[in-house]
Motif scaffolding. Structure first.
Motif, short mmCIF file in Angstrom:
data_model
loop_
_atom_site.label_atom_id
_atom_site.label_comp_id
_atom_site.label_asym_id
_atom_site.label_seq_id
_atom_site.Cartn_x
_atom_site.Cartn_y
_atom_site.Cartn_z
N ALA A 64 9.55 -4.37 8.95
CA ALA A 64 9.96 -3.42 7.91
C ALA A 64 10.24 -4.16 6.61
O ALA A 64 10.88 -5.20 6.60
N GLY A 65 9.72 -3.63 5.51
CA GLY A 65 9.89 -4.24 4.20
C GLY A 65 8.79 -5.19 3.80
O GLY A 65 8.68 -5.56 2.63
N ASP A 66 7.94 -5.61 4.74
CA ASP A 66 6.84 -6.52 4.44
C ASP A 66 5.70 -5.79 3.75
O ASP A 66 5.44 -4.62 4.03
N THR A 67 5.00 -6.49 2.87
CA THR A 67 3.73 -5.98 2.35
C THR A 67 2.62 -6.61 3.18
O THR A 67 2.77 -7.71 3.71
N PHE A 68 1.52 -5.90 3.29
CA PHE A 68 0.39 -6.40 4.06
C PHE A 68 -0.89 -5.79 3.52
O PHE A 68 -0.85 -4.86 2.71
N ALA A 69 -2.01 -6.34 3.94
CA ALA A 69 -3.31 -5.89 3.46
C ALA A 69 -4.06 -5.19 4.58
O ALA A 69 -3.94 -5.55 5.75
N LEU A 70 -4.83 -4.20 4.20
CA LEU A 70 -5.77 -3.55 5.10
C LEU A 70 -7.13 -3.67 4.44
O LEU A 70 -7.33 -3.21 3.32
N ARG A 71 -8.04 -4.35 5.12
CA ARG A 71 -9.42 -4.49 4.61
C ARG A 71 -10.30 -3.51 5.37
O ARG A 71 -10.31 -3.50 6.59
N VAL A 72 -11.04 -2.71 4.63
CA VAL A 72 -11.98 -1.76 5.21
C VAL A 72 -13.37 -2.29 4.94
O VAL A 72 -13.71 -2.62 3.80
N LEU A 73 -14.18 -2.40 5.99
CA LEU A 73 -15.53 -2.95 5.92
C LEU A 73 -16.53 -1.89 6.34
O LEU A 73 -16.38 -1.27 7.40
N VAL A 74 -17.56 -1.68 5.52
CA VAL A 74 -18.60 -0.69 5.81
C VAL A 74 -19.95 -1.35 5.64
O VAL A 74 -20.21 -1.98 4.60
#
Length: 73
Positions: free
Chosen positions: A14-24
């Motif tokens: 909780a409180g962390d930032t994170f990345a989501l990479r979407v690949l198509v």
């Protein structure tokens, strides 16, 4: 067309930032948008801090989202 996604890092608190990479892959033009409807309970719109434009990386399109976790996932 094939699509996939990956979190970076794979575990956040909780409180962390994170990345989501979407690949198509398998399409010539950049996709129009990503729907988070299936993930709405885990990733509501308020959790999205930023998103990149689609970029080409080899044979696939990539879009990166920066999110913040309000609960551990």
């Amino acid at each position: 067309m094939r699509a996939g996604a990956a979190f970076d890092p794979a575990r956040v608190e909780a409180g962390d930032t994170f990345a989501l990479r979407v690949l198509v892959s398998g399409v010539q033009a950049a996709p129009r948008r990503v729907s988070f409807a299936a993930w709405h309970k885990q990733l509501p719109a308020a959790n999205m801090l930023d998103r990149s434009e689609w970029t080409r990386s080899g044979a696939q399109w990539v879009q990166r989202f920066t999110l913040i976790a309000f609960d551990s996932i």
